[in-house]
Design a protein around this motif. Sequence first.
Motif, PDB file in Angstrom:
ATOM      1  N   THR A   1     -38.828  14.327   9.929  1.00 17.44           N
ATOM      2  CA  THR A   1     -39.119  15.623   9.309  1.00 17.44           C
ATOM      3  C   THR A   1     -37.830  16.418   9.126  1.00 17.44           C
ATOM      4  N   ASP A   2     -37.006  16.426  10.178  1.00 21.89           N
ATOM      5  CA  ASP A   2     -35.725  17.147  10.092  1.00 21.89           C
ATOM      6  C   ASP A   2     -34.837  16.555   9.005  1.00 21.89           C
ATOM      7  N   ALA A   3     -34.869  15.213   8.914  1.00 24.82           N
ATOM      8  CA  ALA A   3     -34.039  14.542   7.899  1.00 24.82           C
ATOM      9  C   ALA A   3     -34.485  14.957   6.500  1.00 24.82           C
ATOM     10  N   LEU A   4     -35.812  15.061   6.294  1.00 24.52           N
ATOM     11  CA  LEU A   4     -36.305  15.471   4.983  1.00 24.52           C
ATOM     12  C   LEU A   4     -35.877  16.898   4.668  1.00 24.52           C
ATOM     13  N   LEU A   5     -36.035  17.787   5.662  1.00 25.50           N
ATOM     14  CA  LEU A   5     -35.660  19.186   5.427  1.00 25.50           C
ATOM     15  C   LEU A   5     -34.170  19.279   5.078  1.00 25.50           C
ATOM     16  N   ALA A   6     -33.357  18.466   5.764  1.00 27.97           N
ATOM     17  CA  ALA A   6     -31.916  18.460   5.467  1.00 27.97           C
ATOM     18  C   ALA A   6     -31.666  17.929   4.054  1.00 27.97           C
ATOM     19  N   ASP A   7     -32.399  16.868   3.681  1.00 24.88           N
ATOM     20  CA  ASP A   7     -32.247  16.296   2.333  1.00 24.88           C
ATOM     21  C   ASP A   7     -32.641  17.313   1.261  1.00 24.88           C
ATOM     22  N   VAL A   8     -33.738  18.021   1.518  1.00 24.05           N
ATOM     23  CA  VAL A   8     -34.185  19.031   0.539  1.00 24.05           C
ATOM     24  C   VAL A   8     -33.129  20.123   0.405  1.00 24.05           C
ATOM     25  N   SER A   9     -32.602  20.562   1.556  1.00 26.21           N
ATOM     26  CA  SER A   9     -31.667  21.697   1.496  1.00 26.21           C
ATOM     27  C   SER A   9     -30.333  21.306   0.863  1.00 26.21           C
ATOM     28  N   SER A  10     -30.035  20.004   0.826  1.00 23.39           N
ATOM     29  CA  SER A  10     -28.763  19.596   0.188  1.00 23.39           C
ATOM     30  C   SER A  10     -28.979  19.143  -1.257  1.00 23.39           C
ATOM     31  N   SER A  11     -30.212  19.250  -1.748  1.00 17.58           N
ATOM     32  CA  SER A  11     -30.510  18.796  -3.113  1.00 17.58           C
ATOM     33  C   SER A  11     -30.597  19.976  -4.079  1.00 17.58           C
ATOM     34  N   ASP A  12     -30.383  19.665  -5.328  1.00 15.59           N
ATOM     35  CA  ASP A  12     -30.549  20.676  -6.372  1.00 15.59           C
ATOM     36  C   ASP A  12     -31.924  20.552  -7.026  1.00 15.59           C
ATOM     37  N   LEU A  13     -32.493  19.354  -6.900  1.00 19.21           N
ATOM     38  CA  LEU A  13     -33.769  19.081  -7.576  1.00 19.21           C
ATOM     39  C   LEU A  13     -34.634  18.204  -6.671  1.00 19.21           C
ATOM     40  N   LEU A  14     -35.884  18.603  -6.502  1.00 17.91           N
ATOM     41  CA  LEU A  14     -36.865  17.769  -5.793  1.00 17.91           C
ATOM     42  C   LEU A  14     -37.849  17.243  -6.830  1.00 17.91           C
ATOM     43  N   VAL A  15     -38.033  15.919  -6.827  1.00 16.14           N
ATOM     44  CA  VAL A  15     -38.988  15.304  -7.762  1.00 16.14           C
ATOM     45  C   VAL A  15     -40.141  14.710  -6.959  1.00 16.14           C
ATOM     46  N   LEU A  16     -41.342  15.163  -7.217  1.00 15.03           N
ATOM     47  CA  LEU A  16     -42.534  14.588  -6.584  1.00 15.03           C
ATOM     48  C   LEU A  16     -43.088  13.509  -7.502  1.00 15.03           C
ATOM     49  N   ALA A  17     -43.397  12.345  -6.952  1.00 17.07           N
ATOM     50  CA  ALA A  17     -44.036  11.288  -7.741  1.00 17.07           C
ATOM     51  C   ALA A  17     -45.214  10.778  -6.934  1.00 17.07           C
ATOM     52  N   PHE A  18     -46.424  10.889  -7.497  1.00 16.59           N
ATOM     53  CA  PHE A  18     -47.605  10.577  -6.686  1.00 16.59           C
ATOM     54  C   PHE A  18     -48.779  10.131  -7.556  1.00 16.59           C
ATOM     55  N   PRO A  19     -49.717   9.413  -6.922  1.00 19.32           N
ATOM     56  CA  PRO A  19     -50.946   9.050  -7.621  1.00 19.32           C
ATOM     57  C   PRO A  19     -51.996  10.157  -7.456  1.00 19.32           C
ATOM     58  N   LEU A  20     -52.881  10.238  -8.415  1.00 22.04           N
ATOM     59  CA  LEU A  20     -53.959  11.226  -8.344  1.00 22.04           C
ATOM     60  C   LEU A  20     -54.995  10.768  -7.320  1.00 22.04           C
ATOM     61  N   TYR A  21     -55.242  11.586  -6.330  1.00 19.59           N
ATOM     62  CA  TYR A  21     -56.276  11.307  -5.334  1.00 19.59           C
ATOM     63  C   TYR A  21     -57.289  12.441  -5.376  1.00 19.59           C
TER      64      TYR A  21
END
Lengths: 217, 193
Positions: free
Chosen positions: A49-69
């Motif tokens: 979780t911490d790694a994701l938060l760090a990745d988000v904070s160092s990114s300029d763009l977050l792209v979500l890719a997901f199937p419809l559920y």
Amino acid sequence: MKALLLIGSPRSRSASESLGTYLTERLAARGWECSRAKALTVTTSERRTDALLADVSSSDLLVLAFPLYIDSLPTPLLRVLQLLAEKRAGGGRRLAAIVNSGFPEGAQNDTALAICRRFAAEAGFEWAGGVALGGGGAVAGKRLQEAGGLVARVMEGLDVAAEALAEGRDIPESASRLVSKPLMPSWLYILGGAFGWYQLARKQRALWHLRARPYAR
Amino acid sequence: MNITILNGAPGNGRGTTLRAIASTIADEARAKGWPAATFDLDGLDIKPCRGCFACWLKHPGTCAIKDDEEPIVKAIASTDLIIWMTPVVFGGYGPELKKALDRSISILSPFFTKLDGETHHKRRYSRYPTFAAVGLLRRVDQESEEIFRRLVWRNAINIYAPAFSVEIAYESEGPVSLGAKVDRLLERVEVAA
């Protein structure tokens, strides 16, 4: 510039990953540094979780890719988005989304995109738009470049989307139109889908049970 | 009329209002002589859907994962009225309710059909329950409310609900106002059923 691809499918190979990978490869070709994470594993430990938060904070763009559920987002992705919203992790970064469903009409994904847009507002992201693919089964976890001519328009749409995102613009309507255009007539999709389901059920030796009603009262 | 309530109240302070509404609905239903069963989803062990399609193709109608979801799918297949209750999260459902819904696709067939010009999965069962949804918002939020109502409408099509109803509640509302909304909801579904 950096982009983080957050994959919402629980499968090891998925149409969501194929679509997201294609888009981020186009960004990488324009000099962007791209990384990825899977929603299913992000919340399984504090370290991840911490790694994701760090990745988000160092990114300029977050792209979500997901199937419809259930006309919406898969639960593991929803949990990650809730976490990001609680932390107000957006910080003015941009958010884009790619959704795909097994229905041939891309418009059936509209509610899921609206949820992503609402998430962006609540988590402090700037909504850069989304694209929605119907008939995601045609991709079936393959690299788009290997999925055949059926997805040529999808790639074209993602090219347009990537160009816009790389230049700091929102995904244009033309990209959404290209991606959401049905891959084939719906009657053919329904027929082909039935054939595919029969083939898969035959391999599982469940052909004669496909219409089972185990909990009928 | 049998009622099944899927209560997606989270296990934090925000769940209190939803639990109170769920309890009121169950009490009022019983007062009408309707048996009511409530699943408090937050406390149940329901793992995420794997997207394996085994519930369609390997042992059709039943999920490969054996946990607390199975009685919920059984209830959906046999109840007369299903009520989904959830905090409204980004206009959609909260994860407590959503984890149960993601695992319930076995109530449908993998095969497709056309409904009003759109493609949807075919029925697995011959009958499906009337459907009601209660969404709880912290405060008035027009955009979230519109998304929620549209999502419920879309779900109602996909789950072959013979009729459906939506109620939005706010955390700031008092018990009298919430009670009136519960009455209204039950009246609507009673008429529909």
